[in-house]
Scaffold this motif. Structure first.
Motif, PDB file in Angstrom:
ATOM      1  N   GLY A 112       9.249  12.053  -9.955  1.00  0.00           N
ATOM      2  CA  GLY A 112       8.284  12.853  -9.704  1.00  0.00           C
ATOM      3  C   GLY A 112       6.748  12.068  -9.798  1.00  0.00           C
ATOM      4  N   MET A 113       6.759  11.444 -10.809  1.00  0.00           N
ATOM      5  CA  MET A 113       5.431  10.661 -11.257  1.00  0.00           C
ATOM      6  C   MET A 113       5.178   9.572 -10.113  1.00  0.00           C
ATOM      7  SD  MET A 113       6.119   9.806 -14.986  1.00  0.00           S
ATOM      8  CE  MET A 113       4.930   8.585 -15.397  1.00  0.00           C
ATOM      9  N   HIS A 142      -1.111  19.139  -0.531  1.00  0.00           N
ATOM     10  CA  HIS A 142      -1.721  19.663   1.096  1.00  0.00           C
ATOM     11  C   HIS A 142      -3.216  19.040   1.188  1.00  0.00           C
ATOM     12  CE1 HIS A 142      -1.892  22.547   4.397  1.00  0.00           C
ATOM     13  NE2 HIS A 142      -3.109  23.030   3.941  1.00  0.00           N
ATOM     14  N   ASP A 143      -3.220  18.704   2.527  1.00  0.00           N
ATOM     15  CA  ASP A 143      -4.451  18.000   3.289  1.00  0.00           C
ATOM     16  C   ASP A 143      -4.879  17.154   2.292  1.00  0.00           C
ATOM     17  OD1 ASP A 143      -4.440  20.000   5.135  1.00  0.00           O
ATOM     18  OD2 ASP A 143      -5.536  21.309   4.364  1.00  0.00           O
ATOM     19  N   GLY A 144      -4.056  16.336   1.940  1.00  0.00           N
ATOM     20  CA  GLY A 144      -4.395  15.116   0.915  1.00  0.00           C
ATOM     21  C   GLY A 144      -4.842  15.304  -0.381  1.00  0.00           C
ATOM     22  N   GLN A 145      -4.712  16.575  -0.836  1.00  0.00           N
ATOM     23  CA  GLN A 145      -4.967  16.879  -2.104  1.00  0.00           C
ATOM     24  C   GLN A 145      -3.781  17.423  -3.111  1.00  0.00           C
ATOM     25  OE1 GLN A 145      -8.086  16.417  -3.404  1.00  0.00           O
ATOM     26  NE2 GLN A 145      -8.837  15.682  -1.405  1.00  0.00           N
ATOM     27  N   LEU A 153       2.336   7.796  -5.024  1.00  0.00           N
ATOM     28  CA  LEU A 153       2.257   7.524  -3.609  1.00  0.00           C
ATOM     29  C   LEU A 153       1.279   8.241  -2.849  1.00  0.00           C
ATOM     30  CD1 LEU A 153       6.244   6.998  -3.045  1.00  0.00           C
ATOM     31  CD2 LEU A 153       4.354   5.180  -3.164  1.00  0.00           C
ATOM     32  N   LEU A 154       1.564   9.484  -3.085  1.00  0.00           N
ATOM     33  CA  LEU A 154       0.743  10.395  -2.382  1.00  0.00           C
ATOM     34  C   LEU A 154      -0.848  10.381  -2.383  1.00  0.00           C
ATOM     35  CD1 LEU A 154       2.900  13.677  -2.560  1.00  0.00           C
ATOM     36  CD2 LEU A 154       2.581  12.353  -0.737  1.00  0.00           C
ATOM     37  N   PRO A 161       0.876  -1.258   0.136  1.00  0.00           N
ATOM     38  CA  PRO A 161      -0.150  -0.002   0.110  1.00  0.00           C
ATOM     39  C   PRO A 161       0.833   1.225  -0.125  1.00  0.00           C
ATOM     40  CG  PRO A 161      -0.725  -1.685   1.642  1.00  0.00           C
ATOM     41  CD  PRO A 161       0.543  -1.846   0.941  1.00  0.00           C
ATOM     42  N   TYR A 162       0.454   2.275  -0.658  1.00  0.00           N
ATOM     43  CA  TYR A 162       1.293   3.570  -0.935  1.00  0.00           C
ATOM     44  C   TYR A 162       0.933   4.387   0.641  1.00  0.00           C
ATOM     45  CZ  TYR A 162       1.489   2.698  -5.803  1.00  0.00           C
ATOM     46  OH  TYR A 162       1.541   2.031  -7.240  1.00  0.00           O
ATOM     47  N   THR A 163       1.924   5.047   1.076  1.00  0.00           N
ATOM     48  CA  THR A 163       2.185   5.745   2.073  1.00  0.00           C
ATOM     49  C   THR A 163       1.728   7.113   1.682  1.00  0.00           C
ATOM     50  OG1 THR A 163       3.862   4.402   2.909  1.00  0.00           O
ATOM     51  CG2 THR A 163       3.523   6.366   4.193  1.00  0.00           C
ATOM     52  N   THR A 164       1.004   7.846   2.690  1.00  0.00           N
ATOM     53  CA  THR A 164       0.549   9.227   2.479  1.00  0.00           C
ATOM     54  C   THR A 164       1.006   9.964   3.799  1.00  0.00           C
ATOM     55  OG1 THR A 164      -0.964  10.875   1.859  1.00  0.00           O
ATOM     56  CG2 THR A 164      -1.679   9.211   3.154  1.00  0.00           C
TER      57      THR A 164
END
Length: 208
Positions: A163-164, A192-195, A169-170, A4-7
């Protein structure tokens, strides 16, 4: 199956370096280097000016760059646009470009001619002989993200492929969608704030 990707809740600006000589020649760079073209220098400076319009107190922000020369050149021009000393730049290997092994410095057209099946494989870069590989890249990027505090503010100057993957990941994107993302040198991305928001960079007016 990918992990799973990490944010992270940190605030990030994600930039790609400006145009390089190899970009103009349609050659792969990977972890080798070629210098910015005059156009690339202008792109990098314009990124700095655009950031200056976006950011309030620049002193709250850290500037992190890949150690590869083209990224460092870009980071310096970004600092110029922000009115900051080049000494503000921190280098970090974890955000450098994907290693492309034996394909580095090769023209893209020659690779695709030798491997016509890659025309239908958007992730063909990951097939490079002796290349770094996707899992290795994601490990180092996750390691970098995991070290960011909740209130950290980072401007990261990285590369096209890295960068991609970082943006994927984010955003928790599946593997297949990573390779549909763009790799602009005339835009930057704000997380920012998940966006994640794409911000167009206004070109500088160059005197005739």
């Amino acid at each position: 199956m990918q992990q799973p990707y990490t944010t992270m809740p940190s605030e990030l600006y994600i930039l790609r370096h400006g145009q390089t000589r190899f970009n103009a020649e349609r050659r792969l760079q990977g972890q080798c280097n070629s210098p910015l073209t005059p156009r690339g220098e202008q792109q990098a400076l314009a990124m700095g000016h655009t950031l200056r319009q976006q950011i309030g107190d620049i002193q709250q922000w850290q500037i992190v760059s890949s150690p590869l020369g083209r990224a460092q050149q870009t980071a310096q021009r970004v600092c110029d646009g922000l009115g900051l000393s080049h000494q503000c730049i921190t280098l970090d290997d974890r955000v450098q470009e994907v290693g492309l092994g034996q394909w580095e410095q090769c023209q893209i057209s020659a690779i695709l001619q030798a491997h016509p099946q890659f025309q239908q494989q958007a992730d063909w870069y990951m097939q490079a002989p002796e290349g770094e590989g996707f899992d290795a890249v994601t490990r180092r990027l996750r390691h970098w993200l995991s070290g960011l505090s909740n209130d950290s503010k980072q401007i990261v100057i990285s590369h096209g492929l890295t960068g991609m993957i970082l943006r994927a990941l984010l955003q928790h994107l599946p593997y297949e969608e990573i390779w549909q993302l763009e790799r602009p040198q005339d835009a930057l991305f704000h997380y920012h704030d998940g966006q994640l928001t794409r911000i167009a960079v206004t070109p500088l007016q160059v005197p005739a």
